[in-house]
Design an enzyme around this catalytic site. Structure first.
Site, PDB file in Angstrom:
ATOM      1  N   LYS A 203       0.870  -1.193   0.000  1.00  0.00           N
ATOM      2  CA  LYS A 203       0.000   0.000   0.000  1.00  0.00           C
ATOM      3  C   LYS A 203       0.897   1.230   0.000  1.00  0.00           C
ATOM      4  CE  LYS A 203      -4.166   1.946   2.075  1.00  0.00           C
ATOM      5  NZ  LYS A 203      -3.884   3.363   1.899  1.00  0.00           N
TER       6      LYS A 203
ATOM      7  N   ARG B 236      -3.562   8.393  -5.502  1.00  0.00           N
ATOM      8  CA  ARG B 236      -4.144   7.455  -6.458  1.00  0.00           C
ATOM      9  C   ARG B 236      -4.344   8.140  -7.802  1.00  0.00           C
ATOM     10  NH1 ARG B 236      -9.019   3.441  -4.974  1.00  0.00           N
ATOM     11  NH2 ARG B 236      -9.196   2.336  -6.937  1.00  0.00           N
TER      12      ARG B 236
ATOM     13  N   ARG C 216      -8.432  10.387  -7.174  1.00  0.00           N
ATOM     14  CA  ARG C 216      -9.381   9.505  -6.501  1.00  0.00           C
ATOM     15  C   ARG C 216     -10.775  10.105  -6.520  1.00  0.00           C
ATOM     16  NH1 ARG C 216     -11.943   8.727  -1.982  1.00  0.00           N
ATOM     17  NH2 ARG C 216     -11.787   6.859  -0.715  1.00  0.00           N
TER      18      ARG C 216
ATOM     19  N   GLU D 119      -0.618   4.190  -7.987  1.00  0.00           N
ATOM     20  CA  GLU D 119      -0.356   5.185  -6.955  1.00  0.00           C
ATOM     21  C   GLU D 119       0.938   5.902  -7.339  1.00  0.00           C
ATOM     22  OE1 GLU D 119      -2.618   5.245  -4.378  1.00  0.00           O
ATOM     23  OE2 GLU D 119      -1.618   6.248  -2.718  1.00  0.00           O
TER      24      GLU D 119
ATOM     25  N   PHE E  32      -1.427  -0.704 -10.114  1.00  0.00           N
ATOM     26  CA  PHE E  32      -1.992  -1.855  -9.417  1.00  0.00           C
ATOM     27  C   PHE E  32      -3.250  -2.461 -10.037  1.00  0.00           C
ATOM     28  CE2 PHE E  32      -3.276   1.892  -6.766  1.00  0.00           C
ATOM     29  CZ  PHE E  32      -4.648   1.848  -6.994  1.00  0.00           C
TER      30      PHE E  32
ATOM     31  N   ARG F 180     -17.031   0.121  -1.675  1.00  0.00           N
ATOM     32  CA  ARG F 180     -16.075  -0.263  -0.643  1.00  0.00           C
ATOM     33  C   ARG F 180     -16.505  -1.641  -0.163  1.00  0.00           C
ATOM     34  NH1 ARG F 180     -12.473   2.639   2.149  1.00  0.00           N
ATOM     35  NH2 ARG F 180     -13.329   4.688   1.730  1.00  0.00           N
TER      36      ARG F 180
ATOM     37  N   LYS G 153      -7.661  -3.283   3.336  1.00  0.00           N
ATOM     38  CA  LYS G 153      -6.404  -2.621   3.672  1.00  0.00           C
ATOM     39  C   LYS G 153      -5.940  -2.988   5.072  1.00  0.00           C
ATOM     40  CE  LYS G 153      -8.750   1.747   4.465  1.00  0.00           C
ATOM     41  NZ  LYS G 153      -8.936   3.109   4.015  1.00  0.00           N
TER      42      LYS G 153
HETATM   43  P1  ATP Z   1      -6.594   5.576   2.624  1.00  0.00           P
HETATM   44  O1  ATP Z   1      -6.641   6.915   3.256  1.00  0.00           O
HETATM   45  O2  ATP Z   1      -6.326   4.450   3.570  1.00  0.00           O
HETATM   46  O3  ATP Z   1      -5.717   5.521   1.411  1.00  0.00           O
HETATM   47  P2  ATP Z   1      -8.942   5.648   0.965  1.00  0.00           P
HETATM   48  O4  ATP Z   1     -10.333   5.846   1.471  1.00  0.00           O
HETATM   49  O5  ATP Z   1      -8.323   6.713   0.153  1.00  0.00           O
HETATM   50  O6  ATP Z   1      -8.058   5.264   2.213  1.00  0.00           O
HETATM   51  P3  ATP Z   1      -9.193   2.896   0.440  1.00  0.00           P
HETATM   52  O7  ATP Z   1      -9.916   2.278  -0.683  1.00  0.00           O
HETATM   53  O8  ATP Z   1      -9.787   2.755   1.761  1.00  0.00           O
HETATM   54  O9  ATP Z   1      -8.918   4.390   0.058  1.00  0.00           O
HETATM   55  O10 ATP Z   1      -7.748   2.299   0.488  1.00  0.00           O
HETATM   56  C1  ATP Z   1      -7.118   1.990  -0.707  1.00  0.00           C
HETATM   57  C2  ATP Z   1      -6.288   3.172  -1.168  1.00  0.00           C
HETATM   58  O11 ATP Z   1      -4.928   2.825  -1.062  1.00  0.00           O
HETATM   59  C3  ATP Z   1      -6.503   3.476  -2.630  1.00  0.00           C
HETATM   60  O12 ATP Z   1      -7.456   4.478  -2.803  1.00  0.00           O
HETATM   61  C4  ATP Z   1      -5.138   3.893  -3.133  1.00  0.00           C
HETATM   62  O13 ATP Z   1      -5.023   5.294  -3.134  1.00  0.00           O
HETATM   63  C5  ATP Z   1      -4.179   3.366  -2.117  1.00  0.00           C
HETATM   64  N1  ATP Z   1      -3.279   2.326  -2.602  1.00  0.00           N
HETATM   65  C6  ATP Z   1      -1.939   2.299  -2.434  1.00  0.00           C
HETATM   66  N2  ATP Z   1      -1.408   1.195  -2.936  1.00  0.00           N
HETATM   67  C7  ATP Z   1      -2.426   0.472  -3.448  1.00  0.00           C
HETATM   68  C8  ATP Z   1      -2.498  -0.788  -4.091  1.00  0.00           C
HETATM   69  N3  ATP Z   1      -1.421  -1.532  -4.320  1.00  0.00           N
HETATM   70  N4  ATP Z   1      -3.724  -1.218  -4.475  1.00  0.00           N
HETATM   71  C9  ATP Z   1      -4.835  -0.498  -4.258  1.00  0.00           C
HETATM   72  N5  ATP Z   1      -4.824   0.701  -3.641  1.00  0.00           N
HETATM   73  C10 ATP Z   1      -3.635   1.184  -3.235  1.00  0.00           C
END
Ligand code: ATP
Length: 585
Positions: free
Chosen positions: A252, A257, A272, A302, A342, A419, A425
């Protein structure tokens, strides 16, 4: 439809707090409309939009400009309008107040209809360049002049970009499904909207072609799909359970994103939140053009900031400095970014969302030509929980936030806009900033990125264990050294460099040179984390893991006043780690 009629619906929506009532009001509104274009405009207006967000044409007029429009249309002084705003706190109510007691009674007012309001607001959104501010004010005033008090309330709010009637896109989709004949159509509309998140377009198709038409809506290159999101777990064990062991584990990365659309040489980048951020990343655009071997494709990844000397990941906050609109060229040099890709959802006309994750991943790997600037994300298919734990620690060690665990079973589709448990995560759980600096001993030295044969520019650092007289590694640091520091370090390290590990030194990392413990540097770090590589406090908190510093940085202070045996001790580090945990709990 007359605008005066539409705003009565807005007012009813504003006055209800029941979701059911809201649905009934919206369904009644749609029933009144027959023209697809008008329905589409109404959908945008209900959400306080003129275009879908990804188009990047937001109205978002500042309060100041709207005040000037109200003043122009009502004949009241701008200062009066402003003080009313201070009193009421809602630009809509302020517009309503002044417009309903308009002083300049115009002789001929033309009644507003939906199309005129929409078209004028559309024009405002597209007005740019020199003199555009006055044009915007005038255009808005031209609507307000012809408006009633209630109409003015909503016109002003839409202009500001805040509707305050509490209708969200999902509510609107449900109302549309009722209009099409059944609430059960909602998932169909949602799926279409997840692929083409343009409420006006979905409304238009629904009106023109009914539910069958909506079913046919598919991904469009150039329009961002709504992103798939992750649920969270607290431990690798939990993740294993949730996926029945059918999983892939992905680093991660702590960056931004990006959803990247490539159509031959035309590249678009969406955030995002589906905003077009292409202009901020001309370097990523070039990389994608060069290294993504497909004509038409949508990939996700990312973008992570890296240290320009060492190539190591830097914290998210540094990447955010790229958000500035100016000096983009300078920023590219100062804060280079590298892309970790990814997922892939579309390739050469084919929607890949329904393919299981491992298949998508394979396709993705085939089209990426790896370089320092672009790589598929670091991924494994772990065979047991132990492997998952090790990979989690490795991710943190590499400056990542933890893992995104991806279900790898046959049902593992790309769930746009949702989600769910197909992505999970697993983040490291402590985030407090370390206040104290540490005085660490240099025990190894490494060449920088692309600098083989040049200078040693990052250094393996250790804490001291006085009981056993051993220096145990706790981080590698390459950030914070100015050119003159690098020159100085290379000079003073020269007599201390060794090919073999000195007896009093321990680390799981192999530097280019080992260094006889002698030099003490002051280091600042973001936090302490568990690490499979470093040997400080090894096996103390977890089997097979030591402690490491995350995002270490040289403060510029050489602690010549300290001998290596005066450096921060392993015990102190353990204490700091415990404190950090307490702070979070
Ligand atoms: P967070 O603040 O934890 O990033 P979020 O609400 O933006 O949370 P989530 O879907 O909960 O997003 O967590 C996945 C996020 O992690 C993705 O939106 C992306 O930005 C990030 N990310 C980083 N590496 C990866 C990966 N290998 N695969 C998917 N998502 C990834």
């Amino acid at each position: 439809m007359k605008f005066s009629e539409l705003v009565t619906y807005f007012e009813r929506l504003e006055n209800t707090s029941s979701r059911l009532d809201m649905m009934a009001i919206l369904a009644e509104l749609y029933k009144k409309i027959t023209d697809p274009d008008e329905a589409s405009m109404v959908s945008y207006l209900v959400l306080g939009e003129i275009h879908p967000p990804y188009v990047g044409l937001e109205l978002g007029m500042s309060e100041k400009l709207i005040i000037r429009s109200i003043s122009m249309a009502s004949g009241y002084d701008a200062n009066q309008v402003e003080s009313k705003l201070n009193e009421l706190g809602d630009i809509g109510k302020v517009a309503e107040y002044f417009i309903s007691k308009k002083r300049q009674m115009t002789l001929f007012t033309t009644e507003l209809n939906v199309k005129r309001v929409y078209d004028t607001l559309d024009k405002i959104s597209k007005t740019s360049g020199e003199g555009s501010i006055n044009d915007k004010i005038r255009l808005l005033a031209s609507l307000l002049v012809d408006a009633s008090g209630l109409e003015a309330r909503y016109i002003a709010r839409i202009a500001e970009g805040v509707m305050r009637i509490g209708v969200a896109d999902m509510t609107l989709l449900e109302a549309l499904s009722i209009h099409l004949g059944s609430r059960e159509y909602k998932p169909v509309l949602e799926e279409a909207y997840n692929m083409v998140p343009d409420i006006g377009y979905i409304t238009k198709v629904a009106y023109e072609k009914g539910i069958e038409g909506v079913k046919k809506i598919d991904i469009k290159l150039g329009i961002p799909v709504r992103p798939m999101l992750a649920e969270r777990v607290k431990s690798p064990e939990e993740a294993w359970e949730k996926t029945n062991g059918q999983l892939a584990a992905d680093f991660k990365y702590d960056g931004e994103r990006m959803q990247i659309h490539k159509d031959q040489d035309n590249v678009l980048i969406f955030s995002r939140r589906l905003e077009n951020i292409t202009y901020q990343f001309p370097d990523v655009v070039e990389t994608v053009k060069k290294s993504v071997k497909a004509n038409k494709v949508i990939i996700e990844g990312e973008a992570v900031a890296i240290d320009k000397n060492t190539g190591e990941f830097r914290p998210f906050q540094e990447l955010m400095r790229r958000k500035r609109k100016y000096d983009i060229e300078k920023m590219i040099k100062e804060i280079p970014v590298t892309l970790r890709v990814f997922d892939i959802v579309y390739l050469n006309g084919e929607n890949l969302m329904k393919k299981p994750f491992p298949e998508r991943r394979k396709i993705l790997e085939e089209i990426i030509e790896e370089s320092e600037w672009i790589k598929p994300s670091e991924l494994i298919y772990p065979k047991n929980v132990k492997e998952l734990w090790d990979f989690f620690l490795l991710a943190i060690e590499n400056g990542c936030e933890g893992l995104v665990i991806k279900n790898a079973g046959p049902e593992s589709i790309y769930q746009a806009g949702a989600r769910g448990w197909l992505w999970i995560k697993l983040k490291r759980d402590y985030r407090a900033e370390l206040v104290d600096t540490l005085d660490l001993v240099v025990i190894g030295a490494l060449y920088g990125r692309g600098r083989k044969g040049g200078n040693l520019s990052s250094f393996l650092m250790a804490v001291y264990d006085p009981d056993n007289d051993i220096f145990r590694s706790v981080c590698k640091v390459g950030t914070g050294f100015k050119d003159e520091d690098i020159a100085y370090m290379n000079k003073i390290l020269k007599p201390l460099l060794r090919d073999k590990r000195p007896a009093r030194v321990e680390s799981g990392m192999e530097p280019d040179y080992w260094v006889e413990p002698k030099i003490v540097l002051e280091i600042q770090a973001a936090e302490i984390t568990l690490s499979p590589v470093h040997r400080a406090a090894y096996n103390v908190f977890q089997e097979g893991a030591g402690l490491a510093l995350r995002f270490p940085r040289f403060t510029g202070r050489y602690r010549d006043d300290k001998s290596p045996e005066d450096a921060t001790t392993e015990k102190e580090l353990i204490e700091m780690f415990k404190q950090q945990r307490r702070k979070i709990e």
